[in-house]
Enzyme design. Structure first.
Site, PDB file in Angstrom:
ATOM      1  N   ASP A  97      -6.334  32.183  16.363  1.00 32.41           N
ATOM      2  CA  ASP A  97      -5.853  33.395  15.690  1.00 32.41           C
ATOM      3  C   ASP A  97      -5.759  33.118  14.196  1.00 32.41           C
ATOM      4  OD1 ASP A  97      -4.757  35.756  14.924  1.00 32.41           O
ATOM      5  OD2 ASP A  97      -2.892  35.552  16.037  1.00 32.41           O
ATOM      6  N   SER A  98      -6.775  33.547  13.451  1.00 31.85           N
ATOM      7  CA  SER A  98      -6.763  33.324  12.003  1.00 31.85           C
ATOM      8  C   SER A  98      -5.766  34.225  11.293  1.00 31.85           C
ATOM      9  CB  SER A  98      -8.170  33.565  11.427  1.00 31.85           C
ATOM     10  OG  SER A  98      -8.583  34.896  11.676  1.00 31.85           O
TER      11      SER A  98
END
Length: 399
Positions: free
Chosen positions: A252-253
């Site tokens: 999850d950037s």
């Protein structure tokens, strides 16, 4: 073949639509299909092709010379009133049919054949605003036309479900209910448009009606031009190991920090390293309690061992989330074209997991018989299974 119908109603309003029909389609069935699209009763329609009216309802369209891509004209006949009318030579002839009367349907909906009006009650007339008084014929036409049936499934699922059930009574009931609802909405629209233009409440309702129309139009265009936008995509997960234990990590950037659930930390035997001085509250879509922080641990991705720190959350359905701190630290990049996560510091890459290999809480459907299980319960079950497996391994290793 595809025919374009140019429709001219009695009030001189115009509409154009296309119909996909077979060459052996009879004229009376074609009239009924035009009635469905235009609202002009079949008994009042006059179909013209090449400046020649088509009159024999039992002849096929091909016998009239119609072919793919042709254009036909649909005209609504003038009412022939048998009652003798009083002639007023000094008064101009005024057409009152286009005047909207509050509380009634539109002019086309009020023009019903006299033979039908003699045998229909007012409730039945209101239930058939477009003259669709033959559900069996409509059902046969839809079943015989795969293109129209697919559009019906897409735009009117309740009616399509009733049609495919094979129950004519159910199909008729759903059709009548939808016609009545459409008639009520049309009457409400006419009442609003006929209201006092300075009435703020009426103007607010008109504004809401226009907004809903824009939403429906936008959704229709999206369903036709970009149907893939209504699908769901699986989230990005990778396989990794923490302290030798396999873990499915969510990439999850958009997350600021890397987190791990308490259950996963217990399985990986790193709870002893949790610094509880870093306890707090994690805020995002919701809020969760942070137990503490593991300052340094090793995460194995493929053949690489990467240093990483974790914030341990008390109630977290997913095992581990790789946040932006870890991704930037190791210069990771998400390659969606190749469906891989590239580790910039080492040059290695790992493939994102397909939906079938995702943890239960991340799948689009939890699977047969597990629809009612919450992600927290699934995590508890996985923790119990891991503890049981660990105990069994310890028993087997005993001399």
């Amino acid at each position: 073949m595809l025919l374009t119908v140019y429709c001219v109603r009695r009030d001189l309003s115009e509409v154009t639509f296309s119909l996909q029909v077979d060459a052996d389609f009879e004229l009376h069935n074609f009239r009924a299909l035009c009635e469905l699209e235009s609202g002009i009763p079949a008994a009042e329609s006059q179909i013209v092709y090449a400046e020649r009216p088509l009159t024999d309802n039992h002849r096929s369209l091909a016998s009239y010379g119609l072919k793919d891509g042709d254009v036909v004209i649909l005209r609504q006949k003038e009412n022939a009133d048998p009652r003798p009318a009083v002639q007023f030579s000094n008064l101009p002839r005024i057409d009152f049919s286009s005047i909207a009367v509050p509380g009634t349907s539109n002019p086309q909906q009020r023009q019903l054949p006299r033979t039908q009006a003699q045998h229909s009650s007012p409730g039945e007339m209101a239930s058939s605003p477009q003259g669709l008084d033959n559900p069996a014929l409509l059902r046969d036409m839809l079943l015989a036309n795969p293109h129209e049936l697919s559009l019906l499934k897409e735009r009117n699922p309740p009616l399509a479900e009733a049609l495919l059930s094979g129950d004519l009574e159910k199909f008729s009931r759903v059709l009548v209910e939808q016609q009545q609802d459409r008639a009520r909405r049309e009457q409400e629209r006419i009442r609003l448009f006929s209201a006092d233009p300075f009435d703020l409440e009426a103007q607010a309702k008109i504004e809401e009606d226009i907004r809903q129309q824009n939403i429906e139009e936008n959704m229709t265009i999206a369903m036709e031009e970009a149907p893939e936008s209504f699908g769901q995509v699986a989230m990005l997960y990778i396989n990794c190991r923490v302290n030798g234990h396999p873990v499915k990590a969510f990439v999850d950037s958009g997350a600021q920090m890397t987190i791990m659930s308490q259950a996963c930390a217990e399985r990986c035997n790193i709870m002893r390293l949790v610094d509880r001085r870093w306890a707090g509250i994690a805020k995002g879509v919701g809020t969760q309690k942070i137990i503490g922080r593991v300052h340094l641990a090793q995460v194995q991705i493929e053949g690489d061992f990467l240093a990483c720190s974790f914030s341990i959350l008390e109630e977290q359905p997913m095992d581990m989330l790789l946040g932006l701190d870890m991704l930037k630290r190791h210069q990771c990049s998400i390659d969606l074209k190749k469906n891989v996560l590239v580790i910039g510091t080492t040059g290695s890459q790992t493939t994102f997991l397909p939906e079938g290999e995702l943890p239960e809480c991340a799948r689009l459907a939890y699977g047969t018989g597990r629809e009612d299980i919450r992600p927290e319960e699934i995590a508890d079950q996985e923790l119990a299974e891991a503890i049981q497996k660990s105990a069994e391994d310890a028993e087997r290793q005993k001399p």
